[in-house]
Scaffold this motif. Structure first.
Motif, PDB file in Angstrom:
ATOM      1  N   GLU A 184       0.837  -1.207   0.000  1.00 25.91           N
ATOM      2  CA  GLU A 184       0.000   0.000   0.000  1.00 25.91           C
ATOM      3  C   GLU A 184       0.871   1.256   0.000  1.00 25.91           C
ATOM      4  O   GLU A 184       0.562   2.237  -0.682  1.00 25.91           O
ATOM      5  N   HIS A 185       1.964   1.222   0.749  1.00 27.66           N
ATOM      6  CA  HIS A 185       2.885   2.362   0.788  1.00 27.66           C
ATOM      7  C   HIS A 185       3.444   2.664  -0.596  1.00 27.66           C
ATOM      8  O   HIS A 185       3.713   3.830  -0.929  1.00 27.66           O
ATOM      9  N   GLY A 187       1.829   2.362  -3.296  1.00 25.05           N
ATOM     10  CA  GLY A 187       0.770   2.867  -4.155  1.00 25.05           C
ATOM     11  C   GLY A 187      -0.043   1.816  -4.870  1.00 25.05           C
ATOM     12  O   GLY A 187      -0.851   2.161  -5.746  1.00 25.05           O
ATOM     13  N   LEU A 188       0.122   0.529  -4.525  1.00 27.34           N
ATOM     14  CA  LEU A 188      -0.700  -0.481  -5.176  1.00 27.34           C
ATOM     15  C   LEU A 188      -2.131  -0.380  -4.704  1.00 27.34           C
ATOM     16  O   LEU A 188      -2.413   0.019  -3.571  1.00 27.34           O
ATOM     17  N   GLN A 189      -3.040  -0.780  -5.579  1.00 24.52           N
ATOM     18  CA  GLN A 189      -4.467  -0.731  -5.288  1.00 24.52           C
ATOM     19  C   GLN A 189      -5.015  -2.150  -5.121  1.00 24.52           C
ATOM     20  O   GLN A 189      -4.400  -3.118  -5.574  1.00 24.52           O
ATOM     21  N   ALA A 190      -6.171  -2.247  -4.466  1.00 24.28           N
ATOM     22  CA  ALA A 190      -6.826  -3.533  -4.233  1.00 24.28           C
ATOM     23  C   ALA A 190      -5.868  -4.534  -3.605  1.00 24.28           C
ATOM     24  O   ALA A 190      -5.801  -5.710  -4.009  1.00 24.28           O
ATOM     25  N   VAL A 191      -5.115  -4.074  -2.601  1.00 19.09           N
ATOM     26  CA  VAL A 191      -4.141  -4.934  -1.939  1.00 19.09           C
ATOM     27  C   VAL A 191      -4.872  -6.026  -1.162  1.00 19.09           C
ATOM     28  O   VAL A 191      -5.855  -5.769  -0.449  1.00 19.09           O
ATOM     29  N   GLY A 256      -1.243  -6.817  -5.152  1.00 19.26           N
ATOM     30  CA  GLY A 256      -1.995  -5.598  -5.479  1.00 19.26           C
ATOM     31  C   GLY A 256      -1.775  -5.222  -6.925  1.00 19.26           C
ATOM     32  O   GLY A 256      -0.909  -5.783  -7.614  1.00 19.26           O
ATOM     33  N   ARG A 257      -2.592  -4.256  -7.382  1.00 18.52           N
ATOM     34  CA  ARG A 257      -2.524  -3.826  -8.778  1.00 18.52           C
ATOM     35  C   ARG A 257      -1.871  -2.445  -8.872  1.00 18.52           C
ATOM     36  O   ARG A 257      -2.130  -1.567  -8.045  1.00 18.52           O
ATOM     37  N   ARG A 258      -1.030  -2.305  -9.883  1.00 17.68           N
ATOM     38  CA  ARG A 258      -0.480  -0.993 -10.186  1.00 17.68           C
ATOM     39  C   ARG A 258      -1.587  -0.123 -10.786  1.00 17.68           C
ATOM     40  O   ARG A 258      -2.339  -0.595 -11.670  1.00 17.68           O
ATOM     41  N   PRO A 259      -1.740   1.110 -10.340  1.00 17.84           N
ATOM     42  CA  PRO A 259      -2.809   1.943 -10.895  1.00 17.84           C
ATOM     43  C   PRO A 259      -2.724   2.042 -12.413  1.00 17.84           C
ATOM     44  O   PRO A 259      -1.627   2.141 -12.984  1.00 17.84           O
TER      45      PRO A 259
END
Length: 260
Positions: A184-185, A187-191, A256-259
């Motif tokens: 999360e730090h 910047g990944l999303q939907a972690v 997680g997903r990269r934005p």
């Protein structure tokens, strides 16, 4: 990662056997996580620190002829054995060598980062290879403590072994539980995250993995002075005892997903 970065080098003459035992233990959960991340035909995948190659080879089956799998390691000898035609290999040091930027639908590594001196930097390098909207999946061991309720000799052995393996990184053996927050730090999303505790039985697969690890790490551990030589050898024998039931490492996975 020069060769000394791995506390247990893949150049050891029993490394293939040791890694095969670990693969047999970890692969089912890893495959389940990868499928949940959406791996499918045509994907471009990067497997960093491919080790014995079981996951890299499996990914080749999933992505098919229209997909691509690049497997990297400081030594790709083992992953090259019986390599599928859609597998690319690269000798690579994650701590210093660049990765193709923003190129992959999936970037994955397993039981790699605990060998490295700067985890935050390593995660940043891995993320840089993920294309917008792509997935980063990391799996790492957490020794949580494994000695709870175990025979005293096993507890002392595992404490000495894990301390010796991670000593050169300057970290403790419990950092992997921080992986979700670290992603999360970055910047990944939907972690997402999960963890799987391993239970070993003397003489069986996971116990044999730790026995081989202990044999390979013997000089390194004895140099720490954490365990006397006679006790160390007795602990290795204990791992063959069918009366032994104990915890092994917990594997913490975060993704997680990269934005986009």
């Amino acid at each position: 990662m020069t060769d000394h970065t791995y506390a247990l080098s893949n150049a050891w003459n029993q490394a293939r056997q040791r890694l095969a035992l670990l693969e047999d233990e970890l692969d089912p959960a890893t495959r389940r996580r990868l499928l949940a991340c959406g791996v499918t035909a045509g994907w471009q995948c990067l497997e960093v620190g491919a080790g014995g190659g079981s996951i890299a080879h499996w990914l080749c089956q999933q992505v098919g002829a229209g997909g691509r799998v690049l497997a990297t390691d400081i030594d790709t000898t083992l992953v090259a054995v019986d390599a599928p035609p859609n597998l690319e290999l690269a000798t690579h040091d994650l701590t210093r060598d660049p990765l193709p930027p923003a190129e992959f639908d999936l970037v994955h590594c397993r039981w790699l980062l605990h060998h490295l001196p700067d985890i935050d930097d390593a995660i940043g390098r891995l993320l840089g290879a993920v294309k917008p909207g792509g997935v980063l999946l990391i799996e790492e061991p957490d020794f949580f403590p494994v000695h709870a309720g175990a025979p005293a000799l096993y507890a002392r052995f595992m404490d000495a072994l894990t301390r010796a393996v991670v000593a050169h990184t300057g970290r403790d053996c419990y950092w992997a539980r921080s992986l979700p927050a670290m992603l999360e730090h970055h910047g990944l999303q939907a972690v997402g995250a999960d963890a799987q505790a391993a239970v070993l039985h003397g003489g069986e697969r996971l116990a044999r993995f730790y026995r081989l690890s202990g044999q390979q790490a013997r000089p390194r551990v004895l140099d720490t002075g954490l365990l006397a030589e006679a006790d160390y050898d007795a602990a290795l024998d204990l791992l063959d005892d069918p009366g032994l039931w104990a915890f092994g490492a917990c594997t913490v996975a975060a993704w997680g997903r990269r934005p986009a």
